[in-house]
Design an enzyme around this catalytic site. Sequence first.
Site, PDB file in Angstrom:
ATOM      1  N   ASP A  92       0.778  -1.289   0.111  1.00 12.22           N
ATOM      2  CA  ASP A  92       0.105   0.259   0.452  1.00 12.22           C
ATOM      3  C   ASP A  92       0.753   0.886  -0.011  1.00 12.22           C
ATOM      4  OD1 ASP A  92       1.337  -0.642   2.572  1.00 12.22           O
ATOM      5  OD2 ASP A  92      -0.739   1.246   3.269  1.00 12.22           O
ATOM      6  N   GLU A 156      -0.059  -0.638   5.732  1.00 10.85           N
ATOM      7  CA  GLU A 156       1.144   0.124   7.011  1.00 10.85           C
ATOM      8  C   GLU A 156       0.638   1.378   6.527  1.00 10.85           C
ATOM      9  OE1 GLU A 156       4.632   2.119   7.805  1.00 10.85           O
ATOM     10  OE2 GLU A 156       3.693   1.824   6.076  1.00 10.85           O
TER      11      GLU A 156
END
Length: 454
Positions: A92, A156
């Site tokens: 991500d 994250e």
Amino acid sequence: MTAHPISETVASLMPRAKAELTELVAFQSVADPAVFPKSECEAAAEWVADALRAENFQDVALLDTPDGTQSVYGFLPGPAGAPTVLLYAHYDVQPPLDESAWLSPPFELTERDGRWFGRGAADCKGGFIMHLLALRALKANGGVPVSVKVIAEGSEEQGTGGLERYAEAHPELLTADTVVIGDTGNFRVGLPTVTATLRGMTMLRVTLDTLEGNLHSGQFGGAAPDALAAMIQLLASLRAADGTTTVDGLTRDAEWDGLQYPEAEFRSDAKVLDGVELIGTGTVADRIWARPAVTVIGIDCPPVVGATPSLQASARAQVSLRVPPGQDAAEATELLTAHLKAHAPWGARVSVEPVGQGQPFRANTSSPAYTSMAQAMEAAYPGEKMQTSGMGGSIPLCNTLAALYPQAEILLIGLSEPEAQIHAVNESVSPEELERLSVAEALFLQNYAASKLS
């Protein structure tokens, strides 16, 4: 000097690495469905899973984590009796921010001035490619000497804790002798560095209400309390005049005793405008590695274009607080929440909503794995010795893994050196750093396996 076979192999794999990073960067994998479609993250996760399957990983799975995102897991068995190493990255990414400020499209990997530009190129899609390069180089030179687990996180950057909670519920999944977190970076390009500390993080959303509805500023301004003005005053209470973070009850005088960050270099890395002062007191290293730092990362308010002469009835902001090692993120969250409620002017109504939280981390740099990494980095960066630095960012999973597996050694390396401009516009990765760190990781796995046999 004859090149090491691992180095030669990694060099030959770099065109493939660029092609793969191009594919991976193309996914707009921001783990916030309010910003980009969830399908972009799902497609990126599938890409990562397919890459692991192509490398003969077993038990490849897309793990549905409690925050609604997916982390990708795979296991590559090594020789009998070999230690297990967990390799971490996240797929991500941060939102691209102002796309018009990018010199090339943020989700198209573009080569310019010897670097590869694109959102996630360094943080941390490049970290996943680094792991692949290291493993491929080992396969081409006698095989992977350890058992390898890979975990690629899907949220994250959001700090929503999905993988941490999943790992706590499935503690057997990520067990390893050593963990390599591929999400930090060298102190600067060409200087091999492991990260010894990470600041933790807490993120809060604060809403402030003063009126039942917006009012005409000419008819009511001067007596009616304006929520936006109240919010500005409240947020200003989080810093002293010199910019030092001043959350009530939060210690802010710790000192960093390791590698120092010269102020001139920091100004250049941070691209501080001429004549603009740095904020805070103490050394730069004190301020960014050892002390708390508050940042207002968003405010909901009327844009300048189309603004009307109105008093705002409500205002909302998102506040991030970086928490240094030695302080507890949960306690910092309570202190920040109490501060926001106590400092609202004019009796404004304040509500505070937690968004995410992660504890700070301090690695044990005296562990045997660090010796293996130092040898590997010195071979990958001839003439340079491995340095140890702090990092102001947060990787909440580190503390989760340290608590679950207290005997595991945790090392932090990666591609996010200052020129990478992670989280900013025009993020980029140095292909030379990608190549050298891939070599270092491969050599580390060889050194580490040998050390366990000796």
